[in-house]
Design a protein around this motif. Sequence first.
Motif, PDB file in Angstrom:
ATOM      1  N   PHE A 121      16.202  20.889  -7.341  1.00 26.50           N
ATOM      2  CA  PHE A 121      15.868  19.669  -6.124  1.00 26.50           C
ATOM      3  C   PHE A 121      14.787  20.097  -5.311  1.00 26.50           C
ATOM      4  O   PHE A 121      14.519  21.243  -5.318  1.00 26.50           O
ATOM      5  N   LEU A 122      14.126  19.137  -4.994  1.00 28.74           N
ATOM      6  CA  LEU A 122      12.853  19.048  -3.959  1.00 28.74           C
ATOM      7  C   LEU A 122      13.353  19.515  -2.781  1.00 28.74           C
ATOM      8  O   LEU A 122      13.933  18.738  -1.902  1.00 28.74           O
ATOM      9  N   ASP A 123      12.369  20.423  -2.226  1.00 24.05           N
ATOM     10  CA  ASP A 123      12.675  20.802  -0.874  1.00 24.05           C
ATOM     11  C   ASP A 123      11.753  20.006   0.089  1.00 24.05           C
ATOM     12  O   ASP A 123      10.406  19.879  -0.119  1.00 24.05           O
ATOM     13  N   ASP A 124      12.330  19.096   0.859  1.00 23.25           N
ATOM     14  CA  ASP A 124      11.371  18.505   1.936  1.00 23.25           C
ATOM     15  C   ASP A 124      10.429  19.169   2.783  1.00 23.25           C
ATOM     16  O   ASP A 124       9.270  18.593   2.905  1.00 23.25           O
ATOM     17  N   ALA A 125      10.685  20.368   2.698  1.00 26.69           N
ATOM     18  CA  ALA A 125       9.592  21.145   3.747  1.00 26.69           C
ATOM     19  C   ALA A 125       8.342  21.612   3.032  1.00 26.69           C
ATOM     20  O   ALA A 125       7.385  22.046   3.655  1.00 26.69           O
ATOM     21  N   THR A 126       8.386  21.424   1.709  1.00 25.23           N
ATOM     22  CA  THR A 126       7.216  21.661   0.981  1.00 25.23           C
ATOM     23  C   THR A 126       6.402  20.499   0.558  1.00 25.23           C
ATOM     24  O   THR A 126       5.494  20.594  -0.035  1.00 25.23           O
ATOM     25  N   ARG A 127       6.773  19.450   1.149  1.00 29.58           N
ATOM     26  CA  ARG A 127       6.129  17.988   0.862  1.00 29.58           C
ATOM     27  C   ARG A 127       4.712  17.949   1.318  1.00 29.58           C
ATOM     28  O   ARG A 127       4.774  18.189   2.788  1.00 29.58           O
ATOM     29  N   PRO A 128       3.647  17.725   0.808  1.00 32.05           N
ATOM     30  CA  PRO A 128       2.324  17.636   1.646  1.00 32.05           C
ATOM     31  C   PRO A 128       2.240  16.475   2.448  1.00 32.05           C
ATOM     32  O   PRO A 128       3.100  15.393   2.251  1.00 32.05           O
ATOM     33  N   LYS A 129       1.416  16.634   3.511  1.00 28.63           N
ATOM     34  CA  LYS A 129       1.253  15.306   4.244  1.00 28.63           C
ATOM     35  C   LYS A 129      -0.046  14.889   4.157  1.00 28.63           C
ATOM     36  O   LYS A 129      -1.091  15.335   3.935  1.00 28.63           O
ATOM     37  N   ALA A 130      -0.058  13.479   4.354  1.00 26.99           N
ATOM     38  CA  ALA A 130      -1.384  12.859   4.077  1.00 26.99           C
ATOM     39  C   ALA A 130      -1.753  12.330   5.501  1.00 26.99           C
ATOM     40  O   ALA A 130      -1.087  12.592   6.573  1.00 26.99           O
ATOM     41  N   PRO A 131      -3.119  12.108   5.940  1.00 31.05           N
ATOM     42  CA  PRO A 131      -3.686  11.978   7.126  1.00 31.05           C
ATOM     43  C   PRO A 131      -3.159  10.611   7.648  1.00 31.05           C
ATOM     44  O   PRO A 131      -2.993   9.850   7.039  1.00 31.05           O
ATOM     45  N   ARG A 132      -2.898  10.701   9.102  1.00 32.94           N
ATOM     46  CA  ARG A 132      -2.629   9.252   9.677  1.00 32.94           C
ATOM     47  C   ARG A 132      -3.747   8.416   9.771  1.00 32.94           C
ATOM     48  O   ARG A 132      -5.013   8.729   9.997  1.00 32.94           O
ATOM     49  N   LEU A 133      -3.676   7.113   9.406  1.00 31.02           N
ATOM     50  CA  LEU A 133      -4.735   6.380   9.242  1.00 31.02           C
ATOM     51  C   LEU A 133      -4.474   5.290  10.476  1.00 31.02           C
ATOM     52  O   LEU A 133      -3.565   4.698  10.638  1.00 31.02           O
ATOM     53  N   GLY A 134      -5.421   5.198  11.416  1.00 31.05           N
ATOM     54  CA  GLY A 134      -5.456   4.381  12.655  1.00 31.05           C
ATOM     55  C   GLY A 134      -6.158   3.211  12.494  1.00 31.05           C
ATOM     56  O   GLY A 134      -6.921   3.016  11.603  1.00 31.05           O
ATOM     57  N   GLY A 135      -5.752   2.203  13.436  1.00 28.08           N
ATOM     58  CA  GLY A 135      -6.386   0.889  13.625  1.00 28.08           C
ATOM     59  C   GLY A 135      -6.449  -0.081  12.389  1.00 28.08           C
ATOM     60  O   GLY A 135      -7.419  -0.928  12.286  1.00 28.08           O
ATOM     61  N   LEU A 136      -5.117  -0.068  11.673  1.00 28.84           N
ATOM     62  CA  LEU A 136      -5.025  -0.911  10.412  1.00 28.84           C
ATOM     63  C   LEU A 136      -4.785  -2.484  10.895  1.00 28.84           C
ATOM     64  O   LEU A 136      -4.093  -2.374  12.046  1.00 28.84           O
ATOM     65  N   THR A 137      -5.355  -3.078  10.319  1.00 28.03           N
ATOM     66  CA  THR A 137      -5.021  -4.799  10.517  1.00 28.03           C
ATOM     67  C   THR A 137      -3.458  -5.106  10.077  1.00 28.03           C
ATOM     68  O   THR A 137      -2.864  -4.164   9.219  1.00 28.03           O
ATOM     69  N   ALA A 138      -3.404  -6.166  10.266  1.00 30.92           N
ATOM     70  CA  ALA A 138      -1.855  -6.599   9.787  1.00 30.92           C
ATOM     71  C   ALA A 138      -2.124  -6.709   8.274  1.00 30.92           C
ATOM     72  O   ALA A 138      -1.130  -6.549   7.438  1.00 30.92           O
ATOM     73  N   ALA A 139      -3.186  -7.178   7.775  1.00 28.51           N
ATOM     74  CA  ALA A 139      -3.473  -7.356   6.373  1.00 28.51           C
ATOM     75  C   ALA A 139      -3.363  -5.782   5.534  1.00 28.51           C
ATOM     76  O   ALA A 139      -2.802  -5.896   4.491  1.00 28.51           O
ATOM     77  N   GLN A 140      -3.802  -4.832   6.404  1.00 31.54           N
ATOM     78  CA  GLN A 140      -3.937  -3.538   5.769  1.00 31.54           C
ATOM     79  C   GLN A 140      -2.651  -3.137   5.618  1.00 31.54           C
ATOM     80  O   GLN A 140      -2.272  -2.173   4.829  1.00 31.54           O
TER      81      GLN A 140
END
Length: 186
Positions: A7-26
């Motif tokens: 079973f996969l350990d949630d604590a070992t999951r990599p994180k992606a950078p947060r992307l700001g300023g997205l439009t509704a279409a994005q």
Amino acid sequence: MLLDIEFLDDATRPKAPRLGGLTAAQRAPGEHLKMIHDHLRENMQAIGELIERASAGAVSVEEVAAQTADLEIIGNYRRFGNLCGRHCQIVNTHHSIEDYAVFPELSKQGEAFRKVAERLQAEHVVVHELLVRQVDALNALAREPSTSRFEDAKEVYEALGRVLLSHLGYEEEEIGDALGYFGIGG
């Protein structure tokens, strides 16, 4: 039945950078992903409710043999298997599309996204193995509708639910915004 599943350990999951300023279409592709995932969540809930109903009416092997005219319990087992079989196919198709079309493109967006995509693909392997085991357990249950077979099918369903629901949330959180931001799959 599940002792050899890692079973996969949630604590070992990599994180992606947060992307700001997205439009509704994005944001729309990520919202579409969540809608698809919500459908999978609804299926898991329906299967769980069906398991609970079948569980409440479970009978012993001897009772099944003595009451072969009682097709309701056999029908419950068959409906449980058919519903889960359809759900398993939907999950497998969804993951295949991500593995072959979405994750390779996401991986091109930088190291953090590559690590997230690799982790999501690794989780797909675990989900797929649980889907295979679910189908196998349901086939065994259909061949031999017993309390033991029912408990095996229920055990796999619970593990699948735990892993799949966690996976869906992680995926939405880490790549939902990236899909529209980078124009992936939309």
